[in-house]
Design a protein around this motif. Structure first.
Motif, short mmCIF file in Angstrom:
data_model
loop_
_atom_site.label_atom_id
_atom_site.label_comp_id
_atom_site.label_asym_id
_atom_site.label_seq_id
_atom_site.Cartn_x
_atom_site.Cartn_y
_atom_site.Cartn_z
N GLU A 194 -24.81 27.12 18.70
CA GLU A 194 -24.46 26.03 19.62
C GLU A 194 -23.92 24.83 18.85
OE1 GLU A 194 -27.64 24.30 22.13
OE2 GLU A 194 -27.88 26.39 22.79
N ASN A 195 -24.41 24.69 17.63
CA ASN A 195 -24.05 23.51 16.83
C ASN A 195 -23.08 23.84 15.70
OD1 ASN A 195 -25.84 21.23 17.89
ND2 ASN A 195 -27.26 22.95 17.72
N GLU A 196 -22.36 24.94 15.88
CA GLU A 196 -21.40 25.32 14.85
C GLU A 196 -20.18 24.39 14.89
OE1 GLU A 196 -19.54 29.41 13.14
OE2 GLU A 196 -19.21 29.02 15.26
N LYS A 197 -19.67 24.05 13.69
CA LYS A 197 -18.46 23.22 13.59
C LYS A 197 -17.47 23.93 12.68
CE LYS A 197 -20.13 19.16 12.35
NZ LYS A 197 -20.72 17.86 12.26
N GLU A 198 -16.27 24.15 13.16
CA GLU A 198 -15.20 24.74 12.33
C GLU A 198 -15.67 25.98 11.56
OE1 GLU A 198 -13.97 21.53 9.86
OE2 GLU A 198 -13.73 20.19 11.57
N GLY A 199 -16.35 26.84 12.25
CA GLY A 199 -16.76 28.10 11.63
C GLY A 199 -17.75 27.97 10.49
N ASP A 200 -18.56 26.91 10.49
CA ASP A 200 -19.50 26.71 9.37
C ASP A 200 -20.88 27.34 9.62
OD1 ASP A 200 -20.71 25.05 11.20
OD2 ASP A 200 -20.96 23.36 9.82
N LEU A 201 -20.97 28.15 10.66
CA LEU A 201 -22.25 28.82 11.00
C LEU A 201 -23.40 27.81 11.09
CD1 LEU A 201 -21.91 31.97 8.71
CD2 LEU A 201 -21.66 31.90 11.18
N GLY A 202 -23.09 26.61 11.53
CA GLY A 202 -24.13 25.59 11.73
C GLY A 202 -24.65 24.97 10.44
N ASN A 203 -23.92 25.18 9.32
CA ASN A 203 -24.38 24.67 8.02
C ASN A 203 -24.54 23.16 8.01
OD1 ASN A 203 -22.90 23.88 4.97
ND2 ASN A 203 -24.84 24.96 5.02
N ASP A 204 -23.59 22.47 8.64
CA ASP A 204 -23.64 21.01 8.68
C ASP A 204 -24.81 20.52 9.53
OD1 ASP A 204 -22.39 18.55 7.93
OD2 ASP A 204 -21.86 18.29 10.03
N TRP A 205 -24.98 21.15 10.68
CA TRP A 205 -26.04 20.72 11.60
C TRP A 205 -27.43 21.00 11.02
CZ3 TRP A 205 -29.77 23.32 14.62
CH2 TRP A 205 -30.36 22.54 15.63
N LEU A 206 -27.57 22.19 10.43
CA LEU A 206 -28.88 22.57 9.89
C LEU A 206 -29.27 21.75 8.67
CD1 LEU A 206 -29.52 26.43 10.02
CD2 LEU A 206 -30.77 24.60 11.15
N ALA A 207 -28.31 21.06 8.09
CA ALA A 207 -28.64 20.20 6.93
C ALA A 207 -29.65 19.15 7.32
CB ALA A 207 -27.36 19.55 6.40
N THR A 208 -29.62 18.72 8.58
CA THR A 208 -30.51 17.63 9.00
C THR A 208 -31.32 17.97 10.25
OG1 THR A 208 -28.64 16.71 10.21
CG2 THR A 208 -29.07 15.78 8.05
N HIS A 209 -31.23 19.21 10.73
CA HIS A 209 -32.02 19.61 11.90
C HIS A 209 -32.77 20.90 11.58
CE1 HIS A 209 -28.79 17.08 13.49
NE2 HIS A 209 -29.63 16.76 14.45
N SER A 210 -33.70 21.26 12.45
CA SER A 210 -34.38 22.52 12.20
C SER A 210 -34.27 23.43 13.41
CB SER A 210 -35.85 22.27 11.86
OG SER A 210 -36.55 21.74 12.97
N ALA A 211 -34.33 24.74 13.16
CA ALA A 211 -34.26 25.74 14.23
C ALA A 211 -35.18 26.86 13.83
CB ALA A 211 -32.82 26.24 14.38
N GLY A 212 -36.47 26.55 13.69
CA GLY A 212 -37.40 27.53 13.14
C GLY A 212 -38.50 27.91 14.10
N SER A 213 -39.46 28.67 13.56
CA SER A 213 -40.60 29.11 14.38
C SER A 213 -41.90 28.82 13.64
CB SER A 213 -40.48 30.62 14.64
OG SER A 213 -40.49 31.30 13.38
#
Lengths: 361, 541
Positions: free
Chosen positions: B197-216
């Motif tokens: 959902e937070n992918e930018k320019e095909g970066d597989l969410g690398n930029d977003w995950l730098a400062t957010h979490s999507a874990g369990s």
């Protein structure tokens, strides 16, 4: 209505209004031009220094264990394969569009980082300078008036010590005594850790934000944390300001017009405050602006000891890890601060000192 | 630095200072301290965290970042923080099976585990997470790509099917090797939908995950302010039960002295970076405890085999008796390094505690006489770090007692490393840290060098950097890494290290220890030993 026959001398020599506007316009434009050239020069020099430093920015991102592919990919992504001048102009183009790039160190927009760290420094420097002015100016005046008395001696020693005491040591001792032993003030950091991330960020200055939000317990806590670092910076600023005030005042008090004023029977109070102090206001503004600017650069050591996340420690960390985007972004901000303070003190100069006004010459 | 003023003067100034602050306190109308202790359900830590570059587990490769991710993300297999010796344990995968040919491992996912978003953790998410590491190809990706995964083949080699995930390596490897690698940060399972959902320019969410979490995992990220602090909030649905500490705040405090002060005042529960002076200063304080934990780094010296004098086996053996191991450990290295003489850090599979060498001048002199080599003189490269320079000086002193002249060259890390990699240094003094918690990470660099020619350019291998051909050891390393039987694998490493200890031109001297201070009432706080990171969920007060 007929024109008056005699005109005042100053009116006679005053240029027509349109000409005054033109001259003012030219002055504004030349000031703006100077600001632009200064900023460009600043950016260029910083950029070159950053590039010739013996630190490999790619290595600091990918680490020593990275494979050659990973290294090369990062090298290309950072545009380091292009000629230096091209790199500089690409950067300049982005800056003009308000894009300072991403920090290599934490992969976030540099502008966002600066918005976060600069208010912390602004808050600290403003309080520090306020203390410096409120205490330093009166001290300097008293010390000049009571020249060679014990008050003067003490003031001079305080200023000298403030000037030569290592801030690192002073900060640590201050922490040990007032936080560690006496418990009068809060410890390192901007607020007690308990209050971290509680107040919504508006200005980034925690005292202002907590007051705006009506969270007075946080405000009190933040105040208790800022007192010590601000006092230490204030002490340094006070040392400088009181010394300068003293020497300006001595210069005035020794001049003929003061003797004349005294002979005329004016009270000593009026002579000192109205005449002597009135005449050093202009010089003082410059001194205060300089002192404020130096605190706004961020006092790296104070920030490190007090775990104060300001622009000084931000730029230092960035420099040590070759995070050039962050260094350049920080430099632009500090450069702007300097330029603004300069322009501001020029304006005040013009306001206070009739000699510097065009139409009064 | 001290000022040049006389004492009375300084006292007077200090008095002035006190008045100054006193006046200030009075002005703002403040009474005593504002807070004596941290809340019972909150964990507050002072730590140097300015090395965190990103929190994306596919890219994060720093110590402080590993702490954050260890608490946010579940993995297929993971360490139990309170029982590290047990090795990897089931985590988001509850079981796994290895195929006949030893190339494929099929994981069965644990049912009922949810991401912080409330969505279930599926095999699809796990496949996406591992594929993402390979496709992004950031620094730590080599931990997975060494098994033959490439961006081109990853869709076929990492496959989700219903509730199972199958990974297929390019050849047979020891299962423990593969699973140990999956316990490192890159093994973190991220939520596919949220990341994409937070992918930018095909970066597989690398930029977003730098400062957010999507874990369990046990905690979710509330906020990370680089070089300032990070805040975590407990995940009430954590499958091992809701953590006792509802909020964890880690603040960046650079100075050891400042950390100690905060700890003594009760403003923090844990201080992670205390130097020996501050640790000594805490002695006798009953409210505070100091823990000394092992970490994975090893301090060693190694000798270039292109140097004729230093390639003589008797000279190498003699030098191993010319190091004052205990003297250094008990003086300037106290609490920071402990004596360790084999290439696997203690607690690793196959690690041995043998310490056959100690400072023995007579024995060394006898060995040197046997060698027939005289007038030994060489250059030692050392990085400009206080600790290393002190070690070099100690070595210089003890070597000299046996007539060996060691000339120290101090340079920046980059300068010394460049010469070491080019095989130009007679002796190198340095530290090596494991990349992932498996013996291969060290065996494959200390004792492995298939081609010792100058053309090979295998500069990543420590054996190669010393122009040393390990002979039969190379083959042993290759066998051990594919040995499926764990007990056999362990025995192979134990034997390999003993042989290495006796003959290799490496003198492994110390293993890193870290000292952290904590409030005595804080229980079960661990920093992960040599194999993993700091776990916050078992902590209680």
């Amino acid at each position: 209505m007929n024109e008056p026959v005699s005109q005042s001398l100053s009116a006679a020599s005053r240029p027509p209004r349109s000409q005054w506007w033109m001259r003012t316009g030219v002055r504004v434009l030349s000031t703006l031009g100077m600001i632009l050239v200064t900023m460009l020069g600043l950016l260029f020099v910083t950029f070159i220094i950053g590039r010739v430093m013996p630190i490999d920015p790619v290595l600091s991102i990918v680490g020593e264990r990275a494979s050659k592919e990973v290294y090369d990919a990062a090298y290309l992504a950072m545009g380091l394969d292009k000629p230096l001048l091209v790199q500089f102009f690409v950067y300049l183009w982005d800056v003009i569009h308000g894009d300072f790039g991403q920090s290599l160190l934490n992969s976030r927009p540099v502008l966002e980082d600066i918005k976060r760290v600069f208010p912390a420094t602004l808050e600290l420097a403003t309080l520090g300078t306020l203390m410096g002015v409120l205490i330093g100016v009166p001290l300097g005046v008293i010390s000049a008036v009571k020249r060679d008395s014990w008050i003067d001696q003490i003031t001079r020693v305080v200023a000298l010590v403030g000037y030569s005491m290592p801030i690192f040591w002073l900060g640590l001792v201050g922490l040990l005594v007032f936080y560690g032993v006496l418990g009068w003030v809060g410890g390192p950091g901007r607020v007690g850790i308990f209050y971290v991330d509680i107040v919504p960020v508006v200005t980034g200055m925690i005292l202002v934000d907590s007051a705006l939000d009506g969270q007075w317990d946080v405000f009190r806590d933040a105040l208790s944390h800022i007192v010590l670092p601000a006092s230490i910076l204030g002490y340094y600023s006070l040392a400088y300001i009181s010394r300068m005030t003293r020497s300006f005042m001595l210069e005035q008090l020794g001049s003929e017009y003061i003797t004349t004023a005294r002979v005329k029977g004016l009270s000593e109070w009026t002579v000192i405050t109205r005449h002597a102090f009135g005449n050093i206001k202009v010089q003082l503004i410059t001194v205060i602006a300089l002192s404020y600017a130096s605190l706004l650069e961020g006092s790296v050591l104070t920030e490190i000891i007090f775990a104060w996340p300001g622009i000084g420690s931000y730029i230092t960390t960035a420099l040590l890890s070759a995070d050039m985007n962050a260094v350049l972004g920080g430099t632009v901000v500090i450069g702007l601060v300097f330029v603004c303070l300069n322009v501001f003190s020029d304006l005040l100069y013009a306001f206070f000192d009739p000699r510097s006004r065009d139409d009064a010459l | 630095m001290t000022s040049n003023f006389s004492k009375p003067l300084r006292r007077r100034v200090f008095f002035k200072q006190s008045l100054f602050s006193l006046a200030l306190c009075a002005t703002v109308g403040m009474g005593g301290t504002l807070q004596a202790a941290t809340p019972d359900n909150m964990l507050v830590i002072a730590h140097r965290i300015d090395d965190i570059v990103t929190l994306d587990p596919a890219q994060s490769f720093e110590f402080a970042g590993a702490d954050v991710n260890y608490n946010i993300y579940g993995k297929l297999v993971n360490f139990d923080p309170l029982n590290l010796d047990a090795g990897y344990q089931p985590d988001l995968a509850e079981s796994w099976e290895v195929s006949e040919d030893g190339k494929s491992i099929t994981f069965t996912m644990r049912e009922g585990v949810k991401f912080h978003s409330g969505n279930p953790v599926t095999a699809e998410d796990a496949a996406f997470s591992l594929q993402r590491v390979i496709k992004l190809n950031k620094t730590p990706a080599f931990i997975l790509t060494q098994f033959g995964f490439t961006p081109e083949n990853v869709e076929e080699t990492i496959v989700a099917d219903g509730n199972t995930l199958t990974i297929t390596t390019d050849k047979k490897y020891a299962t423990s090797f593969v699973l140990n690698c999956l316990t490192s940060t890159i093994g973190a399972i991220v939520e596919k939908a949220l990341v994409m959902e937070n992918e930018k320019e095909g970066d597989l969410g690398n930029d977003w995950l730098a400062t957010h979490s999507a874990g369990s995992g046990a905690y979710k990220l509330v906020n990370w302010k680089p070089s300032e602090s990070y805040t975590l909030a407990a995940n009430p649905d954590f499958y091992l039960g809701e953590p006792g500490m509802k909020r964890v705040i880690v603040q960046h405090i650079q100075e050891s002295t400042t950390q100690r002060l905060l700890l003594e005042k009760g403003d923090v529960d844990v201080a992670r970076n205390l130097n020996p002076e501050d640790v000594a200063g805490l002695e006798g304080n009953e409210e505070v405890a100091v823990d000394t934990d092992l970490k994975g780094n090893l301090m060693y010296i190694s000798f270039n085999q292109k140097n004729e004098q230093l390639s003589n086996p008797k000279v190498i053996e003699a030098i191993k008796y010319l190091v004052d191991y205990n003297g250094m450990e008990n003086s300037f290295l106290k609490g920071q390094w402990r004596v360790h003489q084999s290439f696997l850090p203690a607690t690793y599979l196959g690690a041995i505690e043998d310490k056959p060498y100690s400072f023995n001048l007579e024995k060394a002199k006898a060995l040197l006489a046997e060698s027939g080599v005289e007038n030994i003189e060489f250059e030692a490269g050392v990085r400009e770090a206080q600790e290393r320079i002190e070690i070099a000086q100690s070595l210089q002193n003890t070597f000299a007692q046996a007539g060996i002249k060691m000339n120290i060259t101090v340079g920046t890390g980059k300068q010394i490393l460049t010469r070491f990699r080019a095989r130009e240094l007679d002796m190198y003094l340095g530290a090596w840290g494991p990349d992932y918690p498996d013996p291969q990470t060290n065996a494959g660099t200390f004792a492995f060098n298939p081609d010792n020619s100058d053309e090979a350019q295998a500069t990543g291998l420590l054996a190669y950097r010393n122009a040393w051909d390990p002979g039969p050891f190379t083959a042993v390393v290759e066998e051990a890494v594919v040995e499926g039987d764990n007990d056999k694998r362990r025995a192979m490493y134990e034997q390999l290290q003993r042989d290495f200890q006796a003959t290799a031109p490496f003198v492994i001297m110390f293993q890193k220890t870290e000292q952290s201070g904590r409030q005595a009432k804080v229980q079960n706080f661990t920093i992960g030993g040599p194999v993993t990171a700091s776990a916050y969920w078992p902590v209680s007060k």
